[in-house]
Write a protein that holds these residues in place. Structure first.
Motif, PDB file in Angstrom:
ATOM      1  N   UNK A  31       0.829  -1.197   0.000  1.00  0.00           N
ATOM      2  CA  UNK A  31       0.000   0.000   0.000  1.00  0.00           C
ATOM      3  C   UNK A  31       0.863   1.246   0.000  1.00  0.00           C
ATOM      4  N   UNK A  32       0.445   2.300  -0.725  1.00  0.00           N
ATOM      5  CA  UNK A  32       1.180   3.548  -0.657  1.00  0.00           C
ATOM      6  C   UNK A  32       1.260   4.052   0.774  1.00  0.00           C
ATOM      7  N   UNK A  33       2.337   4.769   1.084  1.00  0.00           N
ATOM      8  CA  UNK A  33       2.512   5.258   2.443  1.00  0.00           C
ATOM      9  C   UNK A  33       1.372   6.168   2.865  1.00  0.00           C
ATOM     10  N   UNK A  34       0.760   6.846   1.879  1.00  0.00           N
ATOM     11  CA  UNK A  34      -0.307   7.783   2.210  1.00  0.00           C
ATOM     12  C   UNK A  34      -1.685   7.147   2.226  1.00  0.00           C
ATOM     13  N   UNK A  35      -1.787   5.849   1.878  1.00  0.00           N
ATOM     14  CA  UNK A  35      -3.095   5.205   1.805  1.00  0.00           C
ATOM     15  C   UNK A  35      -3.751   5.171   3.176  1.00  0.00           C
ATOM     16  N   UNK A  36      -5.007   5.521   3.229  1.00  0.00           N
ATOM     17  CA  UNK A  36      -5.724   5.513   4.503  1.00  0.00           C
ATOM     18  C   UNK A  36      -6.179   4.111   4.835  1.00  0.00           C
ATOM     19  N   UNK A  37      -6.177   3.784   6.106  1.00  0.00           N
ATOM     20  CA  UNK A  37      -6.699   2.527   6.629  1.00  0.00           C
ATOM     21  C   UNK A  37      -5.858   1.315   6.253  1.00  0.00           C
ATOM     22  N   UNK A  38      -4.755   1.493   5.562  1.00  0.00           N
ATOM     23  CA  UNK A  38      -3.911   0.356   5.233  1.00  0.00           C
ATOM     24  C   UNK A  38      -4.453  -0.551   4.168  1.00  0.00           C
ATOM     25  N   UNK A  39      -5.352  -0.076   3.320  1.00  0.00           N
ATOM     26  CA  UNK A  39      -5.926  -0.887   2.247  1.00  0.00           C
ATOM     27  C   UNK A  39      -4.986  -0.838   1.042  1.00  0.00           C
ATOM     28  N   UNK A  40      -4.541  -1.989   0.521  1.00  0.00           N
ATOM     29  CA  UNK A  40      -3.609  -1.981  -0.609  1.00  0.00           C
ATOM     30  C   UNK A  40      -4.314  -1.623  -1.908  1.00  0.00           C
ATOM     31  N   UNK A  41      -3.556  -1.196  -2.916  1.00  0.00           N
ATOM     32  CA  UNK A  41      -4.164  -0.825  -4.195  1.00  0.00           C
ATOM     33  C   UNK A  41      -4.364  -2.022  -5.113  1.00  0.00           C
ATOM     34  N   UNK A  42      -5.235  -1.844  -6.075  1.00  0.00           N
ATOM     35  CA  UNK A  42      -5.359  -2.774  -7.197  1.00  0.00           C
ATOM     36  C   UNK A  42      -4.176  -2.532  -8.139  1.00  0.00           C
TER      37      UNK A  42
END
Length: 476
Positions: A31-42
């Motif tokens: 997951x990007x460092x700035x992603x909220x809640x720790x949800x990884x990207x597609x």
């Protein structure tokens, strides 16, 4: 950089069907460092971070021999023209397998034709095994009548509140049999294998949504949130694992989308367990009971905040991307609906890899656009600049509706790659600027799909602004 540019152009990066599906099986990127809640990207097969934005596409009016005939190339041409790159295509099992063991070649050919249109217009498609109130045995669509078992329990139609029919005893028992009866388990798996084997190599297909809005049977004395979590844990989790194994026997690559019960729309955490597949997407829906019944959005109720907090815990724990499969109220022109669309889109974009509004059709009700293809009130707020694919790790990303400006900051991947931008039509045109060791290709005017090539490992900032007259950024 010159070598990278030349190789990218030679590879046909700007070709219509580019990047429509993954190249091989891989785990989601961190997951990007700035992603909220720790949800990884597609991600795609190149490891790029994907964003899907679009609408559901359906034909609920026609069935059997006429199934899917209301869907035309115009749907996909117009989606792309407005900047969208995603369609959730509703497919009904009762159309596909009207008689047990006999699959409709006509239905499959129509699905294929729709996928061809989507590929032509660069639209990713999620094939959704849709059901409403189980299926035709109860006057709706979905699971075939031959797969419907009620044990003689009663069913009373309620056309004024169709969703309440999910709580009829016969409907609930039908779900229990679907989940528990071995022969129905095998039939459902076989149906998905037919779809997976037929469409696994189609470049437009990005995923399979294994069942729409699954429900189940409540026990005596059980409240709805408790029942939903039990159904998700004891019925849906085993079902998704069975179907994942069945699909993977035919298709190793395509993302699998799994839904909780629709009860999560009220901010109820899901009871789903682990899905034993490395390419699985969590695909909840985003509906509010009061708004679906005709009420205006109430900003003070905190529904969006509660939903966001509840819906992100599960995918963060299991390291799954999120794509919201349906959302959008029926009465979109009520006084607070402009604020709803703005706050809803902001929330969805904070934690999800994309979303599909309900529904891209030409008319009234839930339709996104009118008969002439013009956005209906407030729904134009869904069409904003975004990055469909980022070749690197996203640091931050945001759209400011007040200034009509979009900003993307990312660290370019170690391998050369292409970051794609999508810009909706604009009377005034768009201005795109890039800072960092990167180059912009295909700069837009009034609409477009520019791309950014960055030096590996570079820190890049992309800014998009709607252009005003005489070089100013000015908005009506």
């Amino acid at each position: 950089m010159a070598v990278v540019v030349a190789s990218v152009l030679a590879a046909g990066v700007l070709a219509p069907a580019a990047t429509a599906r993954p190249a091989s099986v891989s785990a989601p990127a961190p997951a990007p460092a700035s992603a909220r809640h720790g949800v990884p990207p597609l991600t795609d097969g190149q490891g790029r971070t994907l964003t899907l934005r679009g609408w559901n596409v359906e034909d609920k009016a026609n069935r059997g021999e006429d199934a899917l005939t209301a869907i035309t190339e115009r749907h996909f041409r117009d989606l792309r023209a407005h900047g969208f790159n995603f369609a959730r295509l509703l497919v009904f099992w009762d159309d596909l397998e009207p008689t047990r063991g006999q699959y409709s070649e006509r239905c499959l050919r129509r699905v294929e034709r729709i996928l061809d249109w989507a590929g032509k217009h660069r639209v990713h498609v999620l094939i959704d095994a849709h059901q409403d109130v189980f299926g035709p045995a109860f006057g709706h669509r979905g699971i075939p009548a031959w797969a419907t078992r009620t044990d003689g329990l009663p069913f009373t139609p309620n056309p004024d509140d169709w969703f309440s029919e999910y709580f009829q005893p016969a409907v609930q028992r039908a779900f229990t049999h679907l989940y528990e009866d071995p022969d129905l388990q095998r039939a459902q798996a076989a149906m998905w294998q037919v779809l997976a084997e037929r469409f696994r190599d189609h470049p437009a297909v990005i995923g399979y949504d294994l069942i729409n809005e699954p429900m189940g049977e409540l026990r005596a004395g059980e409240d709805l949130p408790t029942a939903a979590r039990r159904i998700e844990a004891q019925h849906l989790t085993p079902m998704y694992n069975r179907l994942a194994r069945a699909v993977r026997a035919k298709d190793r690559d395509t993302w699998l989308f799994v839904e909780p019960t629709p009860i999560v729309g009220e901010g109820v955490p899901t009871g789903l367990g682990r899905i034993e597949d490395r390419r699985t997407v969590y695909a909840p829906h985003f509906y509010n009971t009061a708004m679906e019944a005709g009420a205006d959005y109430d900003p003070s109720a905190g529904w969006i905040e509660a939903y966001e907090a509840a819906v992100t815990a599960y995918p963060a724990r299991h390291r799954m991307p999120v794509v919201v499969g349906e959302w959008g109220p029926l009465n979109n022109s009520l006084p607070h609906m402009g604020r709803f669309y703005r706050e809803a889109v902001d929330s969805l974009n904070r934690y999800s890899s994309g979303w599909a509004g309900y529904v891209w059709c030409y008319g009234g009700g839930y339709c996104a656009v009118d008969e002439r293809g013009r956005f209906r009130t407030n729904k134009e707020r869904t069409a904003t600049p975004y990055a469909p694919a980022v070749a690197g790790t996203v640091r931050s990303e945001a759209y400011d509706a007040d200034t009509h400006s979009y900003r993307l900051a990312y660290r370019a991947a170690a391998r050369p790659g292409v970051t794609e931008l999508s810009l909706p039509p604009s009377r005034r045109g768009w201005r795109v600027s890039v800072t960092g060791p990167a180059r912009l290709l295909g700069g837009p005017s009034r609409e477009g799909r520019p791309v950014v090539l960055a030096w590996p490992g570079a820190e890049v900032v992309v800014t998009v602004r709607e252009a005003g007259p005489y070089g100013r950024t000015d908005h009506p």
